[in-house]
Design a protein around this motif. Structure first.
Motif, PDB file in Angstrom:
ATOM      1  N   PRO A 189      -3.393 -17.802 -10.494  1.00 28.49           N
ATOM      2  CA  PRO A 189      -4.522 -17.172 -10.302  1.00 28.49           C
ATOM      3  C   PRO A 189      -5.043 -15.696 -10.199  1.00 28.49           C
ATOM      4  O   PRO A 189      -3.962 -14.992  -9.833  1.00 28.49           O
ATOM      5  N   ILE A 190      -6.348 -15.104 -10.489  1.00 31.69           N
ATOM      6  CA  ILE A 190      -6.047 -14.048  -9.866  1.00 31.69           C
ATOM      7  C   ILE A 190      -6.353 -13.253  -8.308  1.00 31.69           C
ATOM      8  O   ILE A 190      -7.528 -14.731  -7.603  1.00 31.69           O
ATOM      9  N   MET A 191      -5.896 -12.793  -7.463  1.00 33.29           N
ATOM     10  CA  MET A 191      -6.017 -12.902  -6.591  1.00 33.29           C
ATOM     11  C   MET A 191      -6.076 -11.370  -6.041  1.00 33.29           C
ATOM     12  O   MET A 191      -7.089 -11.427  -4.924  1.00 33.29           O
ATOM     13  N   ALA A 192      -6.180 -10.715  -7.216  1.00 32.50           N
ATOM     14  CA  ALA A 192      -6.768  -8.822  -6.660  1.00 32.50           C
ATOM     15  C   ALA A 192      -6.703  -8.036  -8.287  1.00 32.50           C
ATOM     16  O   ALA A 192      -6.195  -8.729  -9.146  1.00 32.50           O
ATOM     17  N   ALA A 193      -7.739  -6.703  -8.028  1.00 30.99           N
ATOM     18  CA  ALA A 193      -7.175  -6.623  -8.794  1.00 30.99           C
ATOM     19  C   ALA A 193      -7.413  -4.584  -8.449  1.00 30.99           C
ATOM     20  O   ALA A 193      -7.659  -4.561  -7.550  1.00 30.99           O
ATOM     21  N   LEU A 194      -6.726  -3.360  -9.415  1.00 30.03           N
ATOM     22  CA  LEU A 194      -7.059  -2.640  -9.197  1.00 30.03           C
ATOM     23  C   LEU A 194      -8.229  -1.633  -9.978  1.00 30.03           C
ATOM     24  O   LEU A 194      -7.610  -2.050 -11.252  1.00 30.03           O
ATOM     25  N   TRP A 195      -9.188  -1.349  -9.265  1.00 26.66           N
ATOM     26  CA  TRP A 195     -10.575  -0.851 -10.069  1.00 26.66           C
ATOM     27  C   TRP A 195     -10.317   0.547 -10.008  1.00 26.66           C
ATOM     28  O   TRP A 195      -9.546   1.277  -9.586  1.00 26.66           O
ATOM     29  N   HIS A 196     -10.298   0.789 -11.555  1.00 29.16           N
ATOM     30  CA  HIS A 196      -9.826   2.994 -11.613  1.00 29.16           C
ATOM     31  C   HIS A 196     -11.078   2.782 -12.451  1.00 29.16           C
ATOM     32  O   HIS A 196     -11.233   3.056 -14.144  1.00 29.16           O
ATOM     33  N   ASP A 211       1.817 -12.107  -4.322  1.00 31.05           N
ATOM     34  CA  ASP A 211       1.521 -11.085  -3.520  1.00 31.05           C
ATOM     35  C   ASP A 211       2.196  -9.395  -4.274  1.00 31.05           C
ATOM     36  O   ASP A 211       2.346  -9.127  -4.020  1.00 31.05           O
ATOM     37  N   ARG A 212       3.196  -9.895  -4.784  1.00 24.22           N
ATOM     38  CA  ARG A 212       4.647  -8.896  -5.286  1.00 24.22           C
ATOM     39  C   ARG A 212       3.195  -7.573  -5.892  1.00 24.22           C
ATOM     40  O   ARG A 212       3.530  -6.300  -5.318  1.00 24.22           O
ATOM     41  N   SER A 213       3.428  -8.483  -6.593  1.00 26.85           N
ATOM     42  CA  SER A 213       1.659  -7.568  -7.451  1.00 26.85           C
ATOM     43  C   SER A 213       0.991  -6.679  -6.929  1.00 26.85           C
ATOM     44  O   SER A 213       0.394  -5.935  -6.987  1.00 26.85           O
ATOM     45  N   ILE A 214       0.491  -7.126  -5.770  1.00 29.96           N
ATOM     46  CA  ILE A 214      -0.988  -6.861  -5.081  1.00 29.96           C
ATOM     47  C   ILE A 214       0.163  -5.242  -3.989  1.00 29.96           C
ATOM     48  O   ILE A 214      -0.549  -4.594  -3.863  1.00 29.96           O
ATOM     49  N   LYS A 215       1.164  -6.178  -4.094  1.00 28.99           N
ATOM     50  CA  LYS A 215       1.731  -4.934  -2.863  1.00 28.99           C
ATOM     51  C   LYS A 215       2.136  -3.786  -4.244  1.00 28.99           C
ATOM     52  O   LYS A 215       1.393  -2.707  -3.545  1.00 28.99           O
ATOM     53  N   GLY A 216       2.136  -3.673  -4.959  1.00 27.87           N
ATOM     54  CA  GLY A 216       2.469  -3.044  -6.691  1.00 27.87           C
ATOM     55  C   GLY A 216       1.204  -1.845  -6.871  1.00 27.87           C
ATOM     56  O   GLY A 216       1.427  -0.620  -7.067  1.00 27.87           O
ATOM     57  N   LEU A 217       0.476  -2.885  -6.741  1.00 24.85           N
ATOM     58  CA  LEU A 217      -1.362  -1.789  -6.777  1.00 24.85           C
ATOM     59  C   LEU A 217      -2.193  -1.455  -5.963  1.00 24.85           C
ATOM     60  O   LEU A 217      -2.258  -0.343  -6.360  1.00 24.85           O
ATOM     61  N   ARG A 218      -1.268  -1.573  -4.637  1.00 26.15           N
ATOM     62  CA  ARG A 218      -1.468  -1.052  -3.294  1.00 26.15           C
ATOM     63  C   ARG A 218      -0.722   0.541  -3.053  1.00 26.15           C
ATOM     64  O   ARG A 218      -1.773   1.142  -2.768  1.00 26.15           O
ATOM     65  N   GLU A 219       0.515   0.019  -3.895  1.00 29.41           N
ATOM     66  CA  GLU A 219       1.235   1.559  -3.702  1.00 29.41           C
ATOM     67  C   GLU A 219      -0.021   2.659  -4.656  1.00 29.41           C
ATOM     68  O   GLU A 219       0.132   3.427  -4.683  1.00 29.41           O
ATOM     69  N   ARG A 220      -0.378   2.178  -6.009  1.00 23.84           N
ATOM     70  CA  ARG A 220      -0.364   2.912  -6.980  1.00 23.84           C
ATOM     71  C   ARG A 220      -2.256   3.222  -6.484  1.00 23.84           C
ATOM     72  O   ARG A 220      -2.132   4.804  -6.703  1.00 23.84           O
ATOM     73  N   ALA A 221      -2.932   2.614  -5.354  1.00 23.40           N
ATOM     74  CA  ALA A 221      -3.547   3.221  -5.251  1.00 23.40           C
ATOM     75  C   ALA A 221      -4.216   3.692  -4.190  1.00 23.40           C
ATOM     76  O   ALA A 221      -4.534   4.567  -4.458  1.00 23.40           O
ATOM     77  N   GLU A 222      -3.336   4.056  -2.908  1.00 30.84           N
ATOM     78  CA  GLU A 222      -2.668   4.567  -2.831  1.00 30.84           C
ATOM     79  C   GLU A 222      -2.109   6.470  -2.843  1.00 30.84           C
ATOM     80  O   GLU A 222      -2.623   7.209  -2.395  1.00 30.84           O
ATOM     81  N   THR A 223      -1.593   6.632  -4.503  1.00 29.97           N
ATOM     82  CA  THR A 223      -1.019   7.428  -4.086  1.00 29.97           C
ATOM     83  C   THR A 223      -2.294   7.836  -5.387  1.00 29.97           C
ATOM     84  O   THR A 223      -1.938   9.171  -4.910  1.00 29.97           O
ATOM     85  N   ASN A 224      -2.797   7.251  -6.114  1.00 24.88           N
ATOM     86  CA  ASN A 224      -4.129   8.067  -6.881  1.00 24.88           C
ATOM     87  C   ASN A 224      -5.047   8.833  -5.704  1.00 24.88           C
ATOM     88  O   ASN A 224      -5.694   9.571  -6.090  1.00 24.88           O
ATOM     89  N   GLN A 225      -5.660   7.344  -4.973  1.00 29.75           N
ATOM     90  CA  GLN A 225      -6.176   8.476  -3.757  1.00 29.75           C
ATOM     91  C   GLN A 225      -5.578   9.496  -3.179  1.00 29.75           C
ATOM     92  O   GLN A 225      -6.594  10.451  -2.938  1.00 29.75           O
ATOM     93  N   ILE A 226      -4.716   9.842  -2.963  1.00 31.93           N
ATOM     94  CA  ILE A 226      -3.951  10.832  -2.071  1.00 31.93           C
ATOM     95  C   ILE A 226      -3.855  12.468  -3.125  1.00 31.93           C
ATOM     96  O   ILE A 226      -4.447  13.177  -2.966  1.00 31.93           O
ATOM     97  N   LEU A 227      -3.820  11.631  -4.740  1.00 32.11           N
ATOM     98  CA  LEU A 227      -4.209  12.262  -5.636  1.00 32.11           C
ATOM     99  C   LEU A 227      -5.184  12.815  -6.113  1.00 32.11           C
ATOM    100  O   LEU A 227      -5.472  13.491  -7.340  1.00 32.11           O
ATOM    101  N   SER A 228      -5.589  12.469  -5.422  1.00 30.20           N
ATOM    102  CA  SER A 228      -7.428  12.637  -5.898  1.00 30.20           C
ATOM    103  C   SER A 228      -8.427  11.597  -7.371  1.00 30.20           C
ATOM    104  O   SER A 228      -9.409  12.394  -8.239  1.00 30.20           O
ATOM    105  N   VAL A 229      -7.446  10.665  -7.416  1.00 30.30           N
ATOM    106  CA  VAL A 229      -7.814  10.272  -8.991  1.00 30.30           C
ATOM    107  C   VAL A 229      -8.403   8.994  -7.927  1.00 30.30           C
ATOM    108  O   VAL A 229      -7.847   7.717  -7.261  1.00 30.30           O
ATOM    109  N   ASN A 230      -9.979   8.658  -8.393  1.00 30.50           N
ATOM    110  CA  ASN A 230     -10.683   7.404  -8.201  1.00 30.50           C
ATOM    111  C   ASN A 230      -9.537   6.061  -8.515  1.00 30.50           C
ATOM    112  O   ASN A 230      -9.927   5.780  -9.795  1.00 30.50           O
ATOM    113  N   SER A 231      -9.474   5.017  -7.559  1.00 31.17           N
ATOM    114  CA  SER A 231      -8.713   3.539  -7.813  1.00 31.17           C
ATOM    115  C   SER A 231      -8.557   3.217  -6.874  1.00 31.17           C
ATOM    116  O   SER A 231      -8.174   4.247  -5.510  1.00 31.17           O
ATOM    117  N   ARG A 232      -9.030   1.554  -6.421  1.00 30.54           N
ATOM    118  CA  ARG A 232      -9.222   1.280  -5.103  1.00 30.54           C
ATOM    119  C   ARG A 232      -8.375  -0.178  -5.687  1.00 30.54           C
ATOM    120  O   ARG A 232      -9.246  -0.917  -6.819  1.00 30.54           O
TER     121      ARG A 232
END
Lengths: 411, 83
Positions: free
Chosen positions: A164-171, A120-141
């Protein structure tokens, strides 16, 4: 000439040689220490953008013999901080146009970069990166196991593994590149603009008068210069101490390995921060794999069995199908780790001593942007806004740029 | 891989230990300036050669101790307790 077009794409180029051995002069406007992607890119952009061509690039070995030839060739910009994302994004954009720019195929394959989350913690970390990336026009989700399985069928997305694999940051813009070609391409481009490349030239000291650089001592004689750019990895502390500077850097080995060639089955870069591994398949079919830095400071470039055991264990947890695949070879590079996992770029308290160091595990992917901006800094004597947050003085003003969460390795 | 001679437990594999970084003197708290303190926190000699460094025997006696180690070869020249 009709052959010019063809020659243009051949490795030796239309002038016969990639670069020339030039005599070592006793003075240059700019001396760059380190003939890797950072040093050669800085020389190239100094000559191309600013008309500064009286430049020497020194390296104690052959060019590209350090980190530039030892990394796992991954390029991406899905970082975490608002300072880091635009910087690494500029590098990705420069890489996108680099083959055309240099007239030399660097084989940049933007196959996509997948960072797995196992908690769960790493999903939160990846979500934060995805949001930051999107605000700065970098394609990642953020994506979930069903989509992950479609992208990489070889991954075990069941709940059987220990993590187990729970989610991923796709860039999607991330990918791999032929790192030697980047070094050679920049070297050729710089050489054609009269930059002097001097391999097998060891810097033994830096001469200063007051707080100002006046020259470089080498094993081939003294070179007079007002600007010295430290673009080394593994040697950055040693060279900085030549002008009396102690940097916030600790050097650690980072190991990687490559397997025998397999049929193509993996067309994205897969990274797991929890398992500390990353893997991609090269055009030859080999799997290029790396793990975290060795857990102690060292300048040793010896490979260890412990690395191979840990890596194999973790890779097999992700892709159990690789169980009988044989490893061809392994190697080690040196990573200069900073406390906040961001580099140190720009001016130092010693006038004329410029640094682009402390790249940790992020050096290769940043080469073009670092080179371009350091060239601008040297030519204009002003720090470009894009790299201002990475100045050495941040450690004394407490304005660190924490990129540890964006590292695939070494948490 | 190499062995470290824990002053309490004897020679053990490096994987049993945690690396604690190079030893560098802590400035006097009464007189230290902010810049000196930041320097103490972050700047390192990062020696290519023999340095004195902290190690913690986390899978053994759980004691911190000092070691003299060559960072180019990882040869451990000696280990001892602090003070």
């Amino acid at each position: 000439m009709p052959n010019d077009k063809l020659n243009h794409w051949l490795p030796w180029g239309s002038k016969g040689r990639m670069w020339h051995a030039r005599p070592l002069k006793d003075r240059y406007d700019v001396v760059i220490i380190g003939g890797g992607v950072h040093g050669l890119a800085a020389a190239y952009y100094l000559a191309r953008d600013h008309g500064v061509t009286d430049v020497a690039v020194l390296d104690r070995g052959y060019i590209g013999s350090g980190g530039s030839g030892r990394n796992t060739a991954i390029v991406r910009s899905n970082y975490r901080t608002p300072e880091g994302v635009p910087f690494y994004d500029e590098s990705v954009r420069l890489y996108e146009g680099l083959s055309e720019e240099l007239g030399y195929n660097v084989m940049f394959s933007q196959r996509g970069h997948l960072t797995l989350a196992h908690s769960d913690r790493s999903i939160k970390g990846l979500r934060e990166r995805a949001e930051t990336n999107q605000i700065l026009s970098v394609n990642s989700r953020l994506i979930w196991p069903d989509e992950i399985k479609k992208l990489v069928p070889a991954l075990d997305v069941s709940d059987r593994p220990r993590y187990p694999i729970m989610a991923a940051l796709w860039h999607p813009p991330g990918g791999i590149i032929r790192h030697d070609a980047v070094v050679w391409g920049y070297a050729r481009g710089a050489d054609r603009r009269s930059v002097a490349i001097h391999p097998q030239t060891t810097v033994t000291g830096i001469r200063t008068e007051g707080d100002k650089v006046v020259g470089v001592e080498t094993d081939r004689g003294f070179i007079k210069t007002g600007v010295v750019h430290n673009a080394t990895a593994g040697w950055c502390s040693t060279i900085a101490k030549m002008v009396g500077l102690e940097l916030p850097v600790v050097t650690h080995p980072l190991q990687a390995c490559v397997t025998e060639a397999l049929k193509p089955f993996l067309d994205v870069v897969v990274v797991s921060g929890t398992l500390h591994v990353y893997v991609s398949q090269s055009d030859r079919g080999e799997l290029v794999m790396g793990q975290e830095i060795d857990p102690y400071a060292s300048y040793s470039q010896k490979s260890t069995l412990g690395f191979l055991e840990g890596l194999s264990q973790h890779i097999l947890e992700l892709m159990p199908g690789l169980v009988h695949v044989r490893v061809l070879r392994q190697w080690t590079g040196l990573c200069d780790m900073t406390p906040d996992y961001s580099p140190i770029m720009g001016f130092t308290p010693v006038e004329g001593f410029i640094v682009s160091v402390g790249w940790g595990t992020y050096g290769f992917k940043a080469g073009p942007a670092s080179g371009k901006r350091i060239a601008e800094l040297i030519a204009t004597n002003r720090t470009p806004d894009l790299i201002a947050p990475f100045a050495l003085k941040r450690f004394y003003t407490g304005e660190l740029v924490g990129e540890k969460a964006a590292a695939a390795v070494a948490h | 891989m190499f062995l470290i001679n824990c002053p309490n437990c004897g020679p053990r594999n490096v994987s049993e230990f945690r690396f604690g970084g190079e030893q560098h003197p802590r400035p006097e708290l009464d007189t230290v300036t902010r810049e000196e303190w930041q320097h103490y926190l972050y700047a390192r000699r990062n020696e290519q050669g023999v340095q004195t460094e902290w190690w913690y025997h986390r899978q053994g006696c759980r004691q911190w101790f000092l070691a003299e180690r060559d960072t180019k070869t990882s040869e451990v020249l000696g280990t001892y307790w602090h003070e």
